[in-house]
Design an enzyme around this catalytic site. Structure first.
Site, PDB file in Angstrom:
ATOM      1  N   PHE A 155       0.823  -1.216   0.000  1.00 42.37           N
ATOM      2  CA  PHE A 155       0.000   0.000   0.000  1.00 42.37           C
ATOM      3  C   PHE A 155       0.854   1.262   0.000  1.00 42.37           C
ATOM      4  CE2 PHE A 155      -2.122   3.095   2.962  1.00 42.37           C
ATOM      5  CZ  PHE A 155      -2.987   3.633   2.023  1.00 42.37           C
ATOM      6  N   TYR A 206       4.946  -8.072  16.201  1.00 41.36           N
ATOM      7  CA  TYR A 206       5.338  -7.268  15.031  1.00 41.36           C
ATOM      8  C   TYR A 206       6.155  -6.057  15.474  1.00 41.36           C
ATOM      9  CZ  TYR A 206       4.883  -3.898  11.231  1.00 41.36           C
ATOM     10  OH  TYR A 206       5.146  -2.958  10.260  1.00 41.36           O
TER      11      TYR A 206
END
Length: 310
Positions: free
Chosen positions: A11, A137
């Site tokens: 993106f 993450y």
């Protein structure tokens, strides 16, 4: 200036590549895992992002690396695979940076995450705050940051780290994409009385910041937090998305405490935290050091999400 961009198919990468094309001074090469994602003359094939990936061809002659590629969501049987985060986000990043040093790259720009600072706060995060990653993450991004700083001290290659909060824009995945789908379907949502504060960053503002960091002298060896410079509650964000879409946001005023309780019972505590909790970002260092300000307001950024494209 020759720039190597990773994560071109993502993106952020797609938007950044298009914007960099507007600047004649940047000669951009995109590292890709499959060809024909972008114009062929700008592509170079690499075999994933691992500790053993060979970047020699991609790095030849490059002056700046913008490293966006990462493993964002990994799950096996509903469980996060920490090993995969470590292999891609840590070992893959470190290997690329080491090879960049060997190739004579001057500056390495690393897109990290505000999750390195933490998930919730009672005051806005700053770049100087102690790291407090709460999820795998974010932990992998923090470990990669530490390795990059160690490398910088030993080699002199300039490091720039950017930590964005939630990134929104046309076609954005993840949480923002879910909000858009909720409004688009006209679903009634029990989020009409949420008084939290969340910092966001529009894709156009983030891209503008990344481009500023490519060759700004003051960006060298700094950590920058990204943001729009405006904070909204979840209720305000949903109403803003609705206005930008030209659709009403059907919001029911349910107390946040009741929603939190229900989410806990249903095992959706993490989702409730993102919708009900506060996460604010102080971008004053970013603005002052780089003589930068977000070119778009939140209202303008949301409107651009739904403007017709050519």
């Amino acid at each position: 200036m020759k720039v190597l961009l990773t994560g071109c198919s993502g993106f952020i990468g797609r938007h950044l590549f298009r914007c960099l094309g507007d600047f004649a001074r940047y000669d951009v090469t995109c590292a890709v895992r499959s060809l024909s994602i972008i114009p062929a003359k700008n592509e170079i094939l690499v075999e994933g992002l691992r500790g053993d990936t060979n970047w020699t061809r991609a790095l030849k002659g490059q002056q700046v690396v913008i490293h966006l590629a990462a493993r964002a969501h990994v799950a096996k049987d509903g469980m996060v695979d920490q090993h995969e985060y470590s292999q891609v986000n840590v070992a893959g990043t470190v290997s690329l940076a080491r090879q960049a040093v060997a190739a004579g790259v001057k500056r390495f720009i690393f897109l990290s995450s505000i999750g390195v600072n933490g998930n919730l706060n009672s005051r806005p995060f700053t770049a100087a705050d102690q790291a407090n990653p709460a999820e795998p993450y974010a932990q992998s991004k923090w470990e990669a940051e530490q390795e990059l700083w160690e490398m910088q001290r030993g080699t002199g290659m300039e490091i720039v780290i950017i930590r964005p909060p939630l990134v929104y824009g046309p076609g954005a995945p993840g949480n923002f994409g879910s909000l858009v789908r909720w409004i688009e379907k006209g679903l009634p949502l029990p989020l009409g009385a949420i008084h939290n504060k969340r910092s966001l960053v529009g894709i156009d503002n983030l891209i503008d910041l990344i481009i500023r960091c490519i060759d700004h002298p003051a960006a060298a060896n700094q950590v920058f937090l990204a943001g729009d410079g405006e904070d909204l509650s979840t209720t305000e964000l949903l109403r803003g998305v609705g206005r930008a879409m030209g659709k009403p946001a059907r919001l029911i005023p349910v107390p946040a405490g009741l929603l939190q309780l229900g989410a806990t019972v249903l095992g959706k505590k993490a989702m409730a935290q993102r919708l009900l909790g506060s996460l604010q970002v102080d971008i004053s260092k970013t603005c002052e050091l780089l003589d930068w300000k977000p070119p778009y307001t939140v209202e303008g950024g949301l409107r651009r999400c739904f403007e017709p494209t050519d």
